[in-house]
Enzyme design. Structure first.
Site, PDB file in Angstrom:
ATOM      1  N   ASN A   7      30.693  48.355  48.474  1.00  0.00           N
ATOM      2  CA  ASN A   7      30.736  46.957  48.053  1.00  0.00           C
ATOM      3  C   ASN A   7      29.494  46.746  47.182  1.00  0.00           C
ATOM      4  O   ASN A   7      28.386  46.609  47.690  1.00  0.00           O
ATOM      5  CB  ASN A   7      30.703  46.075  49.303  1.00  0.00           C
ATOM      6  CG  ASN A   7      30.743  44.602  48.981  1.00  0.00           C
ATOM      7  OD1 ASN A   7      30.663  44.211  47.812  1.00  0.00           O
ATOM      8  ND2 ASN A   7      30.871  43.775  50.002  1.00  0.00           N
ATOM      9  N   ARG A 241      27.092  26.126  47.779  1.00  0.00           N
ATOM     10  CA  ARG A 241      28.070  25.670  46.769  1.00  0.00           C
ATOM     11  C   ARG A 241      28.689  24.331  47.165  1.00  0.00           C
ATOM     12  O   ARG A 241      28.949  24.085  48.335  1.00  0.00           O
ATOM     13  CB  ARG A 241      29.195  26.697  46.618  1.00  0.00           C
ATOM     14  CG  ARG A 241      28.710  28.014  46.066  1.00  0.00           C
ATOM     15  CD  ARG A 241      29.833  29.035  46.030  1.00  0.00           C
ATOM     16  NE  ARG A 241      29.337  30.323  46.463  1.00  0.00           N
ATOM     17  CZ  ARG A 241      30.081  31.303  46.944  1.00  0.00           C
ATOM     18  NH1 ARG A 241      31.390  31.166  47.039  1.00  0.00           N
ATOM     19  NH2 ARG A 241      29.543  32.441  47.318  1.00  0.00           N
ATOM     20  N   GLU A 384      36.488  43.546  56.677  1.00  0.00           N
ATOM     21  CA  GLU A 384      37.006  43.828  55.328  1.00  0.00           C
ATOM     22  C   GLU A 384      36.880  45.303  54.981  1.00  0.00           C
ATOM     23  O   GLU A 384      37.738  45.874  54.328  1.00  0.00           O
ATOM     24  CB  GLU A 384      36.255  42.978  54.299  1.00  0.00           C
ATOM     25  CG  GLU A 384      36.645  41.516  54.369  1.00  0.00           C
ATOM     26  CD  GLU A 384      35.581  40.585  53.827  1.00  0.00           C
ATOM     27  OE1 GLU A 384      34.537  40.435  54.484  1.00  0.00           O
ATOM     28  OE2 GLU A 384      35.783  40.006  52.749  1.00  0.00           O
TER      29      GLU A 384
END
Ligand code: ADP
Length: 404
Positions: A7, A241, A384
């Site tokens: 990743n 965010r 994941e």
């Protein structure tokens, strides 16, 4: 099969090395501060001590050389020969419209990834660098790309087209893509297993709540809507965010505060959300701690965070016409007793009822709904990397069959 999962971010690489037959990780680690003279490689062979190496690692190619070297190390390694790495699986953030599943990386795939840089300017370039670096060190090893966007690629058009001139979709591929797809898919599949029913018969809402947070409506095996959109900025309130807001705020704030495009972008991505509202922290643990100290702004940030999740759950139940399972995952979803409790409060009329006792004592994968709850509520740790490893091994096996 032994699969190295990578990743790659702009200055870091996280890795895990799997035995896919046993579905278990043999080693994991990360390289941080790539490009600096004091880069740090942390490596842990599973079940043994963690080691830390500090030194100069100037780019991704050198970083991956170190990762391979440490996997081969006589003292801390888990393999004896580079050829024991049967395949490499890469997490790729943006697959654009092209990929609705994981793929073997070919020249064509690389071309499409380069074309999609504009859609994910922060994420795709380091993903591409990671693939190129892995290819340089392991030229004969198959490489597979697993996309964050792929699971949402089958969303219906009415869920992904924005209410702006349609030509912009055709000209620039402006549409909602959705992210965290690998995690949503994994926890939804795990929830079906725990229920003991076929994934394709269930209506599931998955809440992936970490620093980045998104929620997905999974109707009989397909993501039919998700809260992140063209970029990971849309939707839920996140650590830094803003999530959903009136788009006219952008020009209003720019003119009032004299901000440039880059500055407003930074404000919405890095200085908003939990940290923007609380003024204290982007980290949910710290938000919860400061609430206990009486910090009202932290409380407000927390309330907005949970309120948004609740609104999305309600709308996704409406979209799917029912709900069989609600899943919490990600650092916050897995660990915050208070977030799960606040989100689920007052939802019994939608068939959602938490068992407080179970919610207070979670461990591993478990159901946390009360016996009266029509929908099952689960806490499921995401994985994941395992999905990337399993997809990679499946694709490589499939390719071998065709070749042979
Ligand atoms: P990322 O999106 O970077 O992968 P994670 O999934 O690791 O992030 O989630 C990080 C978030 O999880 C942080 O806000 C952190 O505070 C929160 N978190 C971790 N443990 C707890 C906990 N025990 N209680 C509340 N929040 C937690």
């Amino acid at each position: 099969m032994k699969v190295l999962v990578l990743n790659c971010g702009s200055s870091s690489i996280k890795y895990q090395f799997f035995n896919t037959e046993k579905k278990e990780a043999l080693a994991k680690g990360q390289v941080e501060r790539i490009g600096m003279s004091s880069a740090i490689l942390t490596h842990q062979p599973i079940g043994r001590d963690k080691i830390k190496i500090v030194g100069e690692i100037l780019d991704h190619t050198i970083a991956i050389e170190y990762v391979i070297a440490v996997l081969l190390s006589p003292n801390h390694g888990v393999i004896k020969d580079k050829n024991e790495i049967d395949a490499v699986g890469h997490r790729v953030v943006h697959g654009g419209e092209e990929f609705s599943g994981s793929v073997l990386i070919t020249e064509h795939v690389m071309r499409v990834l380069r074309e999609n840089i504009e859609l994910a300017p922060l994420h795709n370039p380091p993903n591409i660098k990671g693939i190129e670096a892995a290819k340089a060190h392991l030229p004969n090893t198959p490489q597979v790309g697993v996309f964050d966007t792929a699971f949402h690629a089958m969303m219906p058009k009415h869920a992904y087209i924005y209410g702006i001139p349609y030509e912009l979709y055709k000209r620039y591929k402006i549409r909602r893509y959705g992210f965290h797809g690998t995690s949503h898919r994994y926890v939804a599949e795990r929830a079906s297993k725990l229920i003991g029913k076929n994934y394709n018969d269930l209506k599931i809402i998955t809440c992936h709540l970490g620093n980045g947070a998104s929620i997905a409506a999974i109707d009989r095996g397909h993501s039919v809507d998700t809260s992140m959109g063209f970029t990971p900025l849309e939707g839920l309130l996140m650590g830094t965010r803003s999530g959903d807001m009136d788009p006219s705020l952008i020009t209003f704030i720019m003119s009032k505060e004299g901000l440039s495009l880059a500055e407003i972008n930074t404000m919405l991505n890095k200085h908003s959300g939990l940290v923007g509202i609380s003024g204290t922290s982007s980290d949910m643990r710290e938000i919860e701690e400061t609430i206990l100290e009486g910090n009202q702004r932290s409380k407000l940030a927390f309330d907005i965070f949970c309120y948004r999740i609740k609104k999305y759950i309600g709308s996704y139940i409406a979209v799917m016409g029912g709900l069989d399972a609600l899943v919490f995952t990600g650092g916050i979803g897995e660990n915050s007793i208070l977030v799960r409790k606040t989100v689920c409060s007052g939802m019994h009329y939608l068939g959602i009822e938490l068992d407080f006792e179970l919610n207070n004592n979670t461990k591993g994968e478990m159901e946390i709904s009360s016996s009266a709850s029509k929908a099952k509520i689960f806490r499921i740790p995401t994985n994941e990397e395992l999905v990337i490893a399993m997809d990679t091994s499946e694709i490589v096996e499939e390719q071998k069959k065709h070749a042979g």
